[in-house]
Every structure is written in C-alpha cells, then in structure tokens.
Design a protein around this motif. Structure first.
Motif, short mmCIF file in Angstrom:
data_model
loop_
_atom_site.label_atom_id
_atom_site.label_comp_id
_atom_site.label_asym_id
_atom_site.label_seq_id
_atom_site.Cartn_x
_atom_site.Cartn_y
_atom_site.Cartn_z
N TRP A 130 59.54 -35.78 39.16
CA TRP A 130 58.03 -35.64 39.59
C TRP A 130 57.83 -36.42 40.36
CZ3 TRP A 130 59.30 -30.89 38.02
CH2 TRP A 130 59.68 -30.11 36.81
N PRO A 131 56.34 -36.01 41.05
CA PRO A 131 55.18 -36.70 41.47
C PRO A 131 54.88 -38.43 40.98
CG PRO A 131 54.90 -34.74 42.13
CD PRO A 131 55.71 -34.79 41.03
N LYS A 132 55.45 -39.53 41.52
CA LYS A 132 54.72 -40.36 41.46
C LYS A 132 53.26 -40.57 40.43
CE LYS A 132 54.01 -45.38 43.05
NZ LYS A 132 54.42 -46.06 43.63
N PRO B 11 51.92 -38.30 34.42
CA PRO B 11 52.17 -39.09 32.91
C PRO B 11 53.09 -38.55 31.89
CG PRO B 11 50.13 -37.93 33.64
CD PRO B 11 50.78 -37.83 34.94
N GLY B 12 53.68 -40.15 31.69
CA GLY B 12 54.90 -39.33 30.12
C GLY B 12 56.74 -39.35 31.29
N HIS B 13 56.05 -39.10 32.68
CA HIS B 13 57.54 -38.07 33.19
C HIS B 13 58.32 -38.33 34.48
CE1 HIS B 13 56.51 -35.35 30.35
NE2 HIS B 13 55.27 -34.97 30.54
N LYS B 14 59.32 -38.30 34.78
CA LYS B 14 60.50 -38.53 35.77
C LYS B 14 59.97 -37.92 36.73
CE LYS B 14 59.39 -43.94 34.97
NZ LYS B 14 60.51 -45.61 34.87
N VAL B 15 61.54 -37.73 36.17
CA VAL B 15 62.73 -36.86 36.35
C VAL B 15 62.63 -35.38 35.21
CG1 VAL B 15 63.70 -38.21 37.75
CG2 VAL B 15 64.62 -37.75 35.36
N HIS B 16 63.17 -34.25 35.55
CA HIS B 16 63.61 -33.53 34.49
C HIS B 16 64.90 -32.90 34.77
CE1 HIS B 16 64.24 -30.32 31.65
NE2 HIS B 16 63.85 -29.51 32.51
N THR B 17 66.43 -32.90 34.34
CA THR B 17 67.61 -32.00 34.66
C THR B 17 67.52 -30.96 34.16
OG1 THR B 17 68.66 -33.96 34.84
CG2 THR B 17 70.27 -32.05 35.31
N PRO B 18 67.23 -29.64 34.76
CA PRO B 18 67.38 -28.25 34.17
C PRO B 18 69.27 -28.11 33.84
CG PRO B 18 66.13 -28.07 35.80
CD PRO B 18 67.15 -28.81 36.07
N SER C 202 59.27 -29.50 21.97
CA SER C 202 57.94 -31.08 21.45
C SER C 202 57.07 -30.18 22.65
CB SER C 202 58.64 -31.92 21.33
OG SER C 202 59.27 -32.46 22.80
N ALA C 203 55.37 -31.01 22.06
CA ALA C 203 55.23 -31.25 23.49
C ALA C 203 55.41 -31.52 24.93
CB ALA C 203 54.29 -31.71 23.48
N HIS C 204 55.99 -32.53 24.44
CA HIS C 204 56.71 -33.11 26.20
C HIS C 204 57.39 -32.21 26.87
CE1 HIS C 204 58.37 -36.34 28.59
NE2 HIS C 204 59.83 -36.02 28.27
N ALA C 205 58.80 -31.20 25.74
CA ALA C 205 59.56 -30.27 26.77
C ALA C 205 59.13 -29.49 26.76
CB ALA C 205 60.34 -30.47 25.62
N ALA C 206 57.70 -28.79 26.65
CA ALA C 206 57.30 -27.87 26.60
C ALA C 206 56.58 -28.44 28.11
CB ALA C 206 56.20 -27.57 25.70
N GLN D 55 57.55 -29.98 29.83
CA GLN D 55 58.70 -30.52 31.24
C GLN D 55 59.59 -29.24 31.51
OE1 GLN D 55 60.98 -33.20 32.29
NE2 GLN D 55 59.23 -34.30 31.59
N PHE D 56 58.84 -28.15 30.61
CA PHE D 56 59.81 -27.05 31.08
C PHE D 56 58.21 -26.23 32.26
CE2 PHE D 56 61.61 -26.69 27.10
CZ PHE D 56 62.78 -27.32 27.63
N ASP D 57 57.35 -26.15 31.40
CA ASP D 57 55.93 -25.50 31.83
C ASP D 57 56.00 -26.53 33.82
OD1 ASP D 57 54.94 -24.33 29.83
OD2 ASP D 57 53.72 -25.34 30.13
N MET D 58 56.49 -27.37 33.94
CA MET D 58 56.77 -27.90 35.37
C MET D 58 58.19 -27.63 36.19
SD MET D 58 54.74 -31.79 35.06
CE MET D 58 56.55 -31.92 33.79
N ALA D 59 58.77 -27.46 35.41
CA ALA D 59 59.87 -26.44 36.05
C ALA D 59 59.92 -25.58 36.52
CB ALA D 59 61.29 -27.12 34.89
N ARG D 60 59.36 -24.54 35.51
CA ARG D 60 58.66 -23.33 36.04
C ARG D 60 57.62 -22.99 37.45
NH1 ARG D 60 57.31 -22.17 31.10
NH2 ARG D 60 58.83 -20.73 30.64
N ALA D 61 57.03 -23.88 37.59
CA ALA D 61 56.84 -23.99 38.18
C ALA D 61 57.12 -24.37 39.93
CB ALA D 61 54.59 -24.88 38.13
N VAL D 62 57.90 -25.18 39.75
CA VAL D 62 58.69 -25.58 41.12
C VAL D 62 59.66 -23.95 41.79
CG1 VAL D 62 60.90 -27.10 41.34
CG2 VAL D 62 58.61 -27.91 40.47
#
Length: 247
Positions: free
Chosen positions: A97-99, A102-109, A132-136, A138-145
């Motif tokens: 994720w972009p520098k 907030p609260g996120h660095k990477v996500h591996t599907p 969780s809210a955090h996982a949700a 991550q999933f929303d960001m992954a869906r956008a990419v």
C-alpha cells in the motif's frame, strides 16, 4: 494520482533456477504470468500455533496447493469442484500500500484463480464472523486495485448452505482412480438418462455393465457427480433415494 496508482503489486518470479522479487504498478500486473510465480509468503511452523496448514490435492490440475487454515482447505475443495476453474495459485502476489496508509503496509491475497475464459479471480478466504474492521478495509483496498488491474475479486466465507456435507463426500472420489472405464461410464449414463433414484440407477448400471461390483460402480457414479457429468441436488444430503440424472 489515486490510491490504486500509488499501490505496488509484488511477485516472486521463478527463473534461471532461482526466485527473484519483482514489483510493478497495477497497470502492469495483468501482464505477469501466474504460472511463473512462487508464493510470496511461506507458512512458518512454531510452537502452539493455532491455525492448520497443509496441501490439497487439486484434481483439476493434478498438483498440490497449499492452505493455511481449514477454511482455505474448504475453498480449495470448492474451487476444485467448480467447472469454471482451470487452475489456482496460493499467495501468488501481494499488494504494497502507499506510504502513509493508516495501519496498513501490505496485503497478500490467499488465492488467484484462473477461469476457462482466462480471466483471473483474486480470492481472500475468511469466515464471515471473523472479518474484523481492519480486514474489511484490507479487502476493500484489494478490491479497488483488482478492479484497476482487470481482475475480479471476492471474499469467500464458506460453502453455500447445505452443500458442505455432499461436496466433502464427493471430494473423496475426485481422483482419477474412480474414473469409470468407457463401458461402465456408458452404462451409468444410460441408467441415469432421466432423473432416477441413486440405488435404482446403480442396479440398472450394474446389470448393463457386466455386473461390475456395486462398490466400484458407486465410486464411479460419485466421480461423475464430482466432474459434473451427472448431477443431483447437492443442497440436500446424498442417499440412495437421491435423484441423479445425466448432466
């Protein structure tokens, strides 16, 4: 520049006897052949670990695919049964994720699935009550990419209602050793040319196939149900009274 444009997609590419890290923009990611990618994350064993991991024999491709939870194993069973699926890859890439996100660095599907039309579906696996809210986020960001890359995206929560038991049973007959020989297959398809209770069709198929042992013939029928050459209502428990018909 929007969020997706500032995200990087990273791969572990196989080549020349080694694996090399490779990072691209979302617009470039679609050009990467997943068949040349190693998993970007490896499960590590440690004392008192709470999750299960292992490999699933993926009958569609005759390869073993790794899982890191029992729900992931269930997804592999589901994908193995899905006639649209050509191949599946475990953790073949990650999103950086972009520098400053907030609260996120990477996500591996968890998985990337290749379908018959050569399109790709990216899948995260998580029971619905454990998102969780955090996982949700991550999933929303992954869906956008994924939308920018041209990949479909889904979060797989588990089997549809009622199908878990029947599919688990049929999965035991997915391997080629249960595939019927042509004379037996012809007899089975004739016996179930119209909707017929399983026990009745088995008796007719056995009579029409030089009396192959019933246990062997039953395994053949379950294999043909797994491969969609026969069909029945898999939202209900399998029994001798289940109506089966040629697909």
């Amino acid at each position: 520049m929007n969020f997706s444009d500032r995200t990087r997609v990273y791969f572990a590419l196989r080549g020349a006897g080694r694996v090399e890290p490779h990072s691209v923009t979302p617009d470039q990611a679609a050009s990467i052949d997943l068949a040349h990618c190693a998993p970007v994350h490896q499960s590590v064993a440690y004392p008192h670990r709470r999750n299960y991991d292992g490999t699933w024999w993926f009958a569609t491709t005759h390869t073993s695919v790794t899982f890191e939870s029992l729900t992931e194993r269930d997804f592999l069973l589901w994908a193995d049964w899905d006639p649209q699926v050509v191949s599946v890859y475990a953790q073949p890439f990650g999103f950086q994720w972009p520098k400053g996100t907030p609260g996120h660095k990477v996500h591996t599907p968890d998985y990337a699935v290749v379908l018959h039309d050569r399109s790709i579906r990216v899948v995260d696996v998580r029971p619905a009550d454990r998102v969780s809210a955090h996982a949700a986020e991550q999933f929303d960001m992954a869906r956008a990419v994924c939308a920018q890359v041209g990949w479909a995206y889904e979060v797989w929560h588990g089997f549809p209602d009622g199908m878990e038991g029947p599919l688990r049973w049929l999965a035991g007959f997915r391997k080629d050793r249960y595939r019927p020989q042509p004379p037996a297959q012809d007899a089975i398809l004739r016996a179930f040319a119209t909707p017929t209770p399983l026990a009745v069709g088995l008796a007719a198929a056995r009579f029409g196939s030089d009396r192959i042992p019933e246990a062997e013939l039953r395994g053949n029928v379950y294999h043909l149900l797994w491969t969609h050459q026969l069909k029945c209502d898999l939202a209900r428990p399998l029994s001798n009274n289940t109506e089966v018909t040629a697909a």
